[in-house]
Design a protein around this motif. Sequence first.
Motif, PDB file in Angstrom:
ATOM      1  N   GLN A  62       0.844  -1.197   0.000  1.00  0.00           N
ATOM      2  CA  GLN A  62       0.000   0.000   0.000  1.00  0.00           C
ATOM      3  C   GLN A  62       0.881   1.249   0.000  1.00  0.00           C
ATOM      4  O   GLN A  62       0.666   2.170  -0.789  1.00  0.00           O
ATOM      5  CB  GLN A  62      -0.936   0.001   1.218  1.00  0.00           C
ATOM      6  CG  GLN A  62      -1.847   1.209   1.300  1.00  0.00           C
ATOM      7  CD  GLN A  62      -2.795   1.306   0.114  1.00  0.00           C
ATOM      8  OE1 GLN A  62      -3.414   0.322  -0.262  1.00  0.00           O
ATOM      9  NE2 GLN A  62      -2.872   2.469  -0.507  1.00  0.00           N
ATOM     10  N   SER A  95      -6.401 -16.673  -5.160  1.00  0.00           N
ATOM     11  CA  SER A  95      -5.186 -16.285  -4.457  1.00  0.00           C
ATOM     12  C   SER A  95      -5.154 -16.823  -3.028  1.00  0.00           C
ATOM     13  O   SER A  95      -6.048 -16.536  -2.227  1.00  0.00           O
ATOM     14  CB  SER A  95      -5.103 -14.751  -4.437  1.00  0.00           C
ATOM     15  OG  SER A  95      -4.232 -14.314  -3.428  1.00  0.00           O
ATOM     16  N   LYS A 126      -7.199  -8.437   6.215  1.00  0.00           N
ATOM     17  CA  LYS A 126      -7.760  -7.685   5.085  1.00  0.00           C
ATOM     18  C   LYS A 126      -9.141  -8.245   4.781  1.00  0.00           C
ATOM     19  O   LYS A 126      -9.256  -9.438   4.460  1.00  0.00           O
ATOM     20  CB  LYS A 126      -6.827  -7.808   3.865  1.00  0.00           C
ATOM     21  CG  LYS A 126      -7.297  -6.999   2.661  1.00  0.00           C
ATOM     22  CD  LYS A 126      -6.347  -7.142   1.472  1.00  0.00           C
ATOM     23  CE  LYS A 126      -6.948  -6.450   0.251  1.00  0.00           C
ATOM     24  NZ  LYS A 126      -6.215  -6.747  -0.979  1.00  0.00           N
TER      25      LYS A 126
END
Length: 484
Positions: A122, A313, A325
Amino acid sequence: MTINIAAVDYDGLIPNNVALGDDPRVKRALEKWHPGYIDWWNDMGPEGFQASLVYLRTAISVDPKGWAKFDYVRMPEYRWGVLLAPQHTDRKIPFGRHKGEPAWQEVPGEYRAMLRRLIVIQGDTEPASVEQQRHLGKTAPSLYDMRNLFQVNVEEGRHLWAMVYLLQKYFGTDGREEAEALLQRRSGHPDTPRMLGAFNEKTPDWLSFFMFTYFTDRDGKMQLEALAQSGFDPLSRTCRFMLTEEAHHMFVGETGVTRVIQRTCEAMKAAGITDPYDIAAVRKLGVIDLPTIQKKANLHFSLTLDLFGNEISTNAANAFHAGLKGRYREDRLKDDHQLEHDTYPVLRLIDGKIQSEDVSALSALNMRLRDDYVVDANVGVGRWNKVIEEFGIPFQIKLPHVAFHRHIGEFSGIHADVNGTLLSEAEWTQKRNDYLPSDGDKDFIESLMQPQFETGQFASWIAPPKVGIDNKPGDFEYVKIADA
Ligand code: BYC
């Protein structure tokens, strides 16, 4: 629920609402990092305007009712601060295997590496976008647009501060090293590039800038929304406040493209041109033809889809399972927030065909976030089309199929057209320029990128905005240009 709004300390070198004054170790670490950041800003920030006075908003509070103040600032003197959204004192981890446990105020040891990686990725995108846009000031179509570019840039700088604070505060020596490395990588550099593909591409002109802030900053919004759900509370609070600033970036993108379309339609109408595909005639008017705007949208949308990672993923599954997340607006979803027995439909390449397949919902989280993104991105496209429709021009901007022009994931090994029809290598080579900007298109757009620095004036190819920033009048001097 008790909400604790910490006051912002605005007196020291680093404005903050995290009580840096009581945390000498982190304060020292950030003060040590500060000169390197300023060097980076001077080297890689907006080229040619560092001495100019820019009418910028600066975050001075995290109160949603009045968090910013507007004033003239020289960009290197901008007060980049560390601001976290208010802490909800009884917040619980909202999803994953730890769902319902108290949110973490310190890094959970078993997830340290995963968390650090998310924060570093990020963080890396923020300075990257400043680097990509650094030369655009020189060709700004107005002082209003130039100011918006610089506003976006200084706030991306603040977002880097936000991630660096987390690294310095919670990750010790390796956090310090990562914070240094964030200042060393460079967008597009052959040896030390930025981490994600789209952040190593060029932003060669202002239409690209508007498309980037519309499409790519919107990936930022989705990823920040997912991280704002995190069980690691400092990350959640940081991202929540970043989202407040991010909204303006997407506004710049959406209204920027709207104004380009508006100007094109006005010019076509005035010249009596009804066929949007009469490209040569439209270009003679000094505006950008609609098919070329579509090609730019195809390019930026497809590059941005790559930022969501692989459709299937294990990294994404692990980050969710661990509570680090979440999904887009996890807090508004009605399910068990653990997803261990659920499936999600994923578009895949099976037996040479694009087909939907149900896969484990945990593995499909990148795909799900990308689907939410596509829905969100389509809303503004609808508003662009309304403008075209009002002029009665038979043309609609459409987002291309998700298999079009991909470099990451299921469709990275094939070629597809904008409708998702598979193409051979030869067909792709032949048709590529129908879908993506050709060298000729790029040259034409570049020829229009002439600076317009007169107060209240706009370049030929873009309409003025409906309202000024901070309600300023049309002839407001948003940037007082000084010799660099
Ligand atoms: N380029 O399991 P996968 C913003 C790598 S934008 C290069 O699918 P995962 C902003 C991946 O790293 C938002 N490499 O990955 C906007 C992994 O490598 P390792 C930025 C890529 O982790 C405008 C391997 O492929 N924030 O804020 O599920 C202006 C396997 O992939 C790429 C975030 O992205 C790529 N595109 O998903 C300013 C949030 N994609 O580890 C700012 C944090 C994948 O096996 N990041 N790879 O060596 C994440 O959540 C995830 O890391 C990703 C990738 C969504 C990026």
